[in-house]
Design a protein around this motif. Sequence first.
Motif, PDB file in Angstrom:
ATOM      1  N   ASP A 128       0.813  -1.213   0.000  1.00 14.62           N
ATOM      2  CA  ASP A 128       0.000   0.000   0.000  1.00 14.62           C
ATOM      3  C   ASP A 128       0.859   1.280   0.000  1.00 14.62           C
ATOM      4  N   HIS A 182       0.770   3.498  -2.417  1.00 11.06           N
ATOM      5  CA  HIS A 182      -0.179   4.535  -2.815  1.00 11.06           C
ATOM      6  C   HIS A 182       0.476   5.807  -3.328  1.00 11.06           C
ATOM      7  N   ASP A 209      -1.232  -2.231  -4.403  1.00  3.53           N
ATOM      8  CA  ASP A 209      -1.565  -0.821  -4.234  1.00  3.53           C
ATOM      9  C   ASP A 209      -0.295   0.034  -4.286  1.00  3.53           C
ATOM     10  N   HIS A 212      -6.196  -0.861  -6.273  1.00  7.47           N
ATOM     11  CA  HIS A 212      -5.887   0.453  -6.848  1.00  7.47           C
ATOM     12  C   HIS A 212      -4.973   0.351  -8.069  1.00  7.47           C
ATOM     13  N   HIS A 226      -3.811  -4.266   2.192  1.00  7.08           N
ATOM     14  CA  HIS A 226      -5.169  -3.799   1.868  1.00  7.08           C
ATOM     15  C   HIS A 226      -5.833  -3.004   2.988  1.00  7.08           C
ATOM     16  N   HIS A 240      -4.222  -1.402   5.501  1.00  5.98           N
ATOM     17  CA  HIS A 240      -3.338  -0.300   5.937  1.00  5.98           C
ATOM     18  C   HIS A 240      -3.147  -0.294   7.453  1.00  5.98           C
TER      19      HIS A 240
HETATM   20 ZN    ZN Z   1      -4.454   0.182  -0.274  1.00  7.63          ZN
END
Ligand code: ZN
Length: 247
Positions: free
Chosen positions: A8, A10, A35, A62, A147, A149
Amino acid sequence: MRYLILSDIHANATALDAALEAAKGRWEKALCLGDVVGYGPDPNEVVDRIRELGAVTIRGNHDKAGSGLANADDFNPVARAVALWTREKLRPENREYLEKLPVGPMTVNGFSLVHGAFRDEDEYVFAPAQALDSLLDAPSPITFFGHTHLQGGFTLRDNKVGVLHFKPASDGSFTALPVEPETTYLFNPGSIGQPRDGDARAAFAISDLENGSVEFWRVPYDIESVQKRMSAAGLPEALIHRLSFGR
Ligand code: ZN
């Protein structure tokens, strides 16, 4: 083998760089639980870094939406707006890289990687009852997932699900958890680029399973510089704000 375990990210290059700096020289192979993009201002920079690292990466929801592999119809309006922005911003070769990311679960050297849950890569594993399915489905005693976080995870021992509790290191380093026999583990390294467990610092893990431990890292980074880039890019205010609180 010591593995750097990222999840993640991001599209937050500043957080990723801080994590890589802190972990320098302490790992041999990088893994990423998906992600890579979404929410943050630096999709190309982060995909470039992941490709340079040669990180073994499975896709997250994502990555599917940001690359255009999936439409973002099931995202909330804020996440959808950034998914579409990300799709515009990504250079074609980076979009293609995300599109072709393998689907989890994946097995690496005797342990497993999933973005969400074993049965559904998009399912969130927040609570022990949800963790039980994945703990029973896991083909290996140790799994890393993302997923949610939330740094931490779950255990299954003597048919009982437990929640991992530990105090994150306060000095920009790690807390090491011993891995015990007769136990199945779901470890979440936490999120590099958008933590949601109330600690705004970048989260990741380093696994050293041959020596029986997993290190849970927390590293501060220049949150304001990321927020400035998000403002300049016109990204949603709610996403800019939440980085300050890690929520
Ligand atoms: Zn995520």
